[in-house]
Design a protein around this motif. Structure first.
Motif, PDB file in Angstrom:
ATOM      1  N   ILE A  53      17.749 -18.465 105.015  1.00  0.00           N
ATOM      2  CA  ILE A  53      16.662 -18.708 105.964  1.00  0.00           C
ATOM      3  C   ILE A  53      16.589 -20.195 106.283  1.00  0.00           C
ATOM      4  O   ILE A  53      16.372 -21.010 105.403  1.00  0.00           O
ATOM      5  CB  ILE A  53      15.303 -18.284 105.373  1.00  0.00           C
ATOM      6  CG1 ILE A  53      15.397 -16.898 104.760  1.00  0.00           C
ATOM      7  CG2 ILE A  53      14.215 -18.354 106.420  1.00  0.00           C
ATOM      8  CD1 ILE A  53      15.768 -15.819 105.722  1.00  0.00           C
ATOM      9  N   HIS A  54      16.778 -20.522 107.531  1.00  0.00           N
ATOM     10  CA  HIS A  54      16.671 -21.925 107.918  1.00  0.00           C
ATOM     11  C   HIS A  54      15.260 -22.280 108.362  1.00  0.00           C
ATOM     12  O   HIS A  54      14.807 -23.389 108.191  1.00  0.00           O
ATOM     13  CB  HIS A  54      17.665 -22.250 109.041  1.00  0.00           C
ATOM     14  CG  HIS A  54      19.087 -22.145 108.591  1.00  0.00           C
ATOM     15  ND1 HIS A  54      19.628 -23.020 107.692  1.00  0.00           N
ATOM     16  CD2 HIS A  54      20.045 -21.254 108.885  1.00  0.00           C
ATOM     17  CE1 HIS A  54      20.886 -22.673 107.458  1.00  0.00           C
ATOM     18  NE2 HIS A  54      21.163 -21.599 108.173  1.00  0.00           N
ATOM     19  N   GLU A  55      14.555 -21.302 108.974  1.00  0.00           N
ATOM     20  CA  GLU A  55      13.214 -21.583 109.499  1.00  0.00           C
ATOM     21  C   GLU A  55      12.181 -20.937 108.584  1.00  0.00           C
ATOM     22  O   GLU A  55      11.460 -20.036 108.982  1.00  0.00           O
ATOM     23  CB  GLU A  55      13.087 -21.054 110.931  1.00  0.00           C
ATOM     24  CG  GLU A  55      14.047 -21.671 111.918  1.00  0.00           C
ATOM     25  CD  GLU A  55      13.743 -23.148 112.190  1.00  0.00           C
ATOM     26  OE1 GLU A  55      12.632 -23.600 111.849  1.00  0.00           O
ATOM     27  OE2 GLU A  55      14.625 -23.837 112.718  1.00  0.00           O
ATOM     28  N   GLU A  56      12.124 -21.430 107.367  1.00  0.00           N
ATOM     29  CA  GLU A  56      11.229 -20.829 106.387  1.00  0.00           C
ATOM     30  C   GLU A  56       9.769 -20.820 106.807  1.00  0.00           C
ATOM     31  O   GLU A  56       9.010 -19.923 106.468  1.00  0.00           O
ATOM     32  CB  GLU A  56      11.328 -21.591 105.054  1.00  0.00           C
ATOM     33  CG  GLU A  56      12.445 -21.099 104.188  1.00  0.00           C
ATOM     34  CD  GLU A  56      12.348 -21.708 102.798  1.00  0.00           C
ATOM     35  OE1 GLU A  56      13.407 -21.924 102.214  1.00  0.00           O
ATOM     36  OE2 GLU A  56      11.219 -21.983 102.329  1.00  0.00           O
ATOM     37  N   SER A  57       9.395 -21.828 107.584  1.00  0.00           N
ATOM     38  CA  SER A  57       7.982 -21.965 107.941  1.00  0.00           C
ATOM     39  C   SER A  57       7.506 -20.792 108.808  1.00  0.00           C
ATOM     40  O   SER A  57       6.306 -20.567 108.941  1.00  0.00           O
ATOM     41  CB  SER A  57       7.758 -23.281 108.678  1.00  0.00           C
ATOM     42  OG  SER A  57       8.509 -23.284 109.875  1.00  0.00           O
ATOM     43  N   LEU A  58       8.446 -20.065 109.412  1.00  0.00           N
ATOM     44  CA  LEU A  58       8.041 -18.950 110.267  1.00  0.00           C
ATOM     45  C   LEU A  58       7.761 -17.677 109.467  1.00  0.00           C
ATOM     46  O   LEU A  58       7.220 -16.710 109.998  1.00  0.00           O
ATOM     47  CB  LEU A  58       9.125 -18.662 111.310  1.00  0.00           C
ATOM     48  CG  LEU A  58       9.433 -19.799 112.286  1.00  0.00           C
ATOM     49  CD1 LEU A  58      10.550 -19.405 113.219  1.00  0.00           C
ATOM     50  CD2 LEU A  58       8.179 -20.148 113.089  1.00  0.00           C
TER      51      LEU A  58
END
Lengths: 246, 314
Positions: free
Chosen positions: A3-8
């Motif tokens: 996961i690169h966009e963990e904040s999502l």
């Protein structure tokens, strides 16, 4: 998949491993974060029907998810979690649990009508927000909101006398919601107000708190309003209870 | 729809629907509107035994009750008083009467409900188009017009920088105002200009104000104070940044919302803003030489006398 966009992704849906070996390949470190796999099964298939039964919710079925409502929304500009388009989506899918995450802010719609103004499908999203907050209260998900207390106080005065008297509304609203009337900003404002008022007007306003303004011969209107409310409430109850038993 | 977009010609005598706010917090608006009418030779006949329009609240209990409240007033104007134009200075009242007119015209279920209620209460049934509802801005704009205003000015508002604030209910949602957005001469729902036109004709300098139709949080002015204070601050600070001395208003709820939360912002957030609030009827009245006392300027919470003195208007 890493996961690169963990904040999502919500934290509870992420699974992290300090050390991980898959099929003899060491994927520790950066590559060891995964999305928890899950399947939604707790649908409330009647959710849309229930919400539509509350005042303002009748046209929720028309929505085609363009997002104009959220884009125009006054409250969304202050709080990005306030998202009418998303809530309408969840209601139509029957995803009650997901909707409940935002249950404490839905009542904050300020009825500026920007959404209803731009909605290309005449969903009346502003009405849907009101219906949603009533539904939350009726199902016991939230206590009565401040806004609902205000609406009820207002309605009660109109029902009784055909008119309202603002001073009485303010006093009764603060009483209902257990707030002190003696708030510094209110005191300052009342002082500013009284300073400029002519004696005659002050007297008249004082009298209005004793002798409430009234519409004459209102009793038939009152009876007729009560009858309609009773009818609609019992229809609503049937839908909610029918859904509970099924 | 052509006749519903038509503004009736004869506005010399109109039915006047002040509403509850104008008998309470908006008394200065009521007073200045009546005073202006007298000065301009226009006749306002108050709707006999009117009732509350339900404001922003009753529709949340039930939308058809709200419609009932509105059509009862319109029906009295038409059938008891023989008047076919109702003038409402309050945005809330104006909006609700327009909304009822729209629902009676377009919704079979509303028509049926209201018909039954009229029978039970012994009132004549309200039919689509029985009356035309107009706002105080429509009334001055169409009954008097900019040219005549300029001719009547005794003290020009020159030097007064005004941001015009119209609020939500005067233009939204567009479909209940079929006469708006009809090109030349009609009001715009995205960039309303009637108040700009009238005050400019009285000599004022109108500043370009982007938040004309922003929301002041009026519906939650007490039930969600922090949100309302923030929304009002947006408006006050934008007006200040545009160079306005005055925010002109045309709705008692907006007006008192701006006044209240200006005080609250100062008390709770320690943010002070300069602009003062005046009803457009007060500003026009001043230009026509009516005294501040007769226009109820002392009755506003927002203290504008200092500014008006400084500008030579009193």
């Amino acid at each position: 998949m890493p996961i690169h966009e963990e904040s999502l992704i919500r934290p509870e849906n992420l699974r992290k491993h300090d050390e991980l070996n898959i099929d003899d390949v060491d994927v520790s470190g950066h590559w060891s974060t995964f999305i928890e796999s899950r399947a939604v099964s707790d649908y409330n298939e009647q959710l849309e029907q229930e919400v539509a039964a509350f005042p303002g919710g009748a046209f929720i079925h028309r929505c085609w998810q363009c997002g104009a409502c959220t884009n125009s929304c006054t409250v969304n500009a202050i709080n990005p979690d306030f998202n009418p388009r998303y809530w309408i989506y969840l209601v139509r899918l029957g995803m009650e649990q997901e909707l409940l995450r935002d249950k404490d802010i839905i009542w904050q719609c300020v009825s500026c009508h920007k959404c209803t103004h731009v909605c290309p499908r005449d969903v009346e999203p502003e009405g849907v927000m009101k219906a949603l907050s009533h539904w939350l209260e009726a199902k016991g998900h939230t206590p009565k909101s401040q806004s609902q207390h205000f609406d009820e106080e207002f309605y009660q005065q109109v029902l009784e006398t055909g008119k309202i008297e603002e001073g009485r509304i303010v006093r009764n609203f603060f009483n209902r919601t257990g707030q002190p009337l003696q708030q510094p900003w209110l005191i300052r404002m009342v002082k500013n107000m009284i300073r400029g008022l002519p004696i005659l007007l002050l007297t008249r306003m004082g009298l209005a708190t004793l002798f409430r303004p009234k519409t004459k011969d209102w009793s038939k209107s009152k009876a007729s309003i009560e009858e309609l409310i009773e009818m609609k409430e019992s229809a609503r109850k049937q839908i909610l209870e029918g859904n509970k038993s099924s | 729809m052509s006749d519903s977009t038509h503004l009736r010609d004869d506005l010399d005598t109109v039915a006047y629907y002040p509403g509850c706010a104008l008998e309470g917090s908006g008394h200065a608006y009521n007073r200045s509107t009546k005073r202006l009418a007298r000065k301009l030779g226009l006749k306002l006949v108050e709707i006999d035994n009117w009732n509350c329009c339900g404001a922003m609240e009753v529709k949340n209990i039930d939308p058809d009750i709200q419609n009932y409240l509105s059509v009862r007033n319109m029906s009295i104007a038409k059938h008891k008083m023989g008047l076919d134009v109702v003038m409402a200075p309050c945005n809330g009242c104006y909006h609700n009467l327009k909304k009822a007119e729209h629902d009676v015209t377009h919704r079979e279920d509303t028509r049926e409900t209201l018909k039954k209620m009229a029978e039970k209460t012994g009132q004549p049934e309200y039919k689509s188009g029985d009356v035309e509802t107009i706002h105080a801005l429509d009334w001055i704009k169409h009954a008097i017009g900019e040219k005549n205003i300029t001719g009547k000015v005794k003290k020009s508002l020159a030097g007064l920088k005004i941001a015009n604030y119209y609020g939500c209910m005067y233009t939204r949602p567009r479909h209940i105002f079929p006469e708006k957005d009809q090109g030349e001469g009609s009001e715009s729902t995205s960039k309303p200009h009637f108040m700009d036109d009238l005050l400019r004709a009285a000599g004022a300098e109108i500043v370009d104000f982007p938040l004309k139709t922003a929301c002041c949080g009026g519906a939650h002015t007490l039930s969600d104070c922090d949100t309302s204070t923030q929304l009002v601050l947006n408006i006050l600070q934008a007006a200040e940044a545009c160079g306005a001395d005055v925010i002109a208003t045309e709705c008692p709820t907006c007006h008192s919302g701006l006044e209240m939360h200006q005080v609250r912002a100062q008390e709770t957030l320690n943010i002070k803003t300069q602009p003062v609030m005046l009803y457009f009827t007060q500003l026009l009245g001043l230009a026509f030489g009516i005294s501040p006392r007769q226009l109820g300027i002392h009755e506003n919470i927002s203290q504008s006398m200092g500014l008006l003195r400084q500008k030579g208007l009193v």
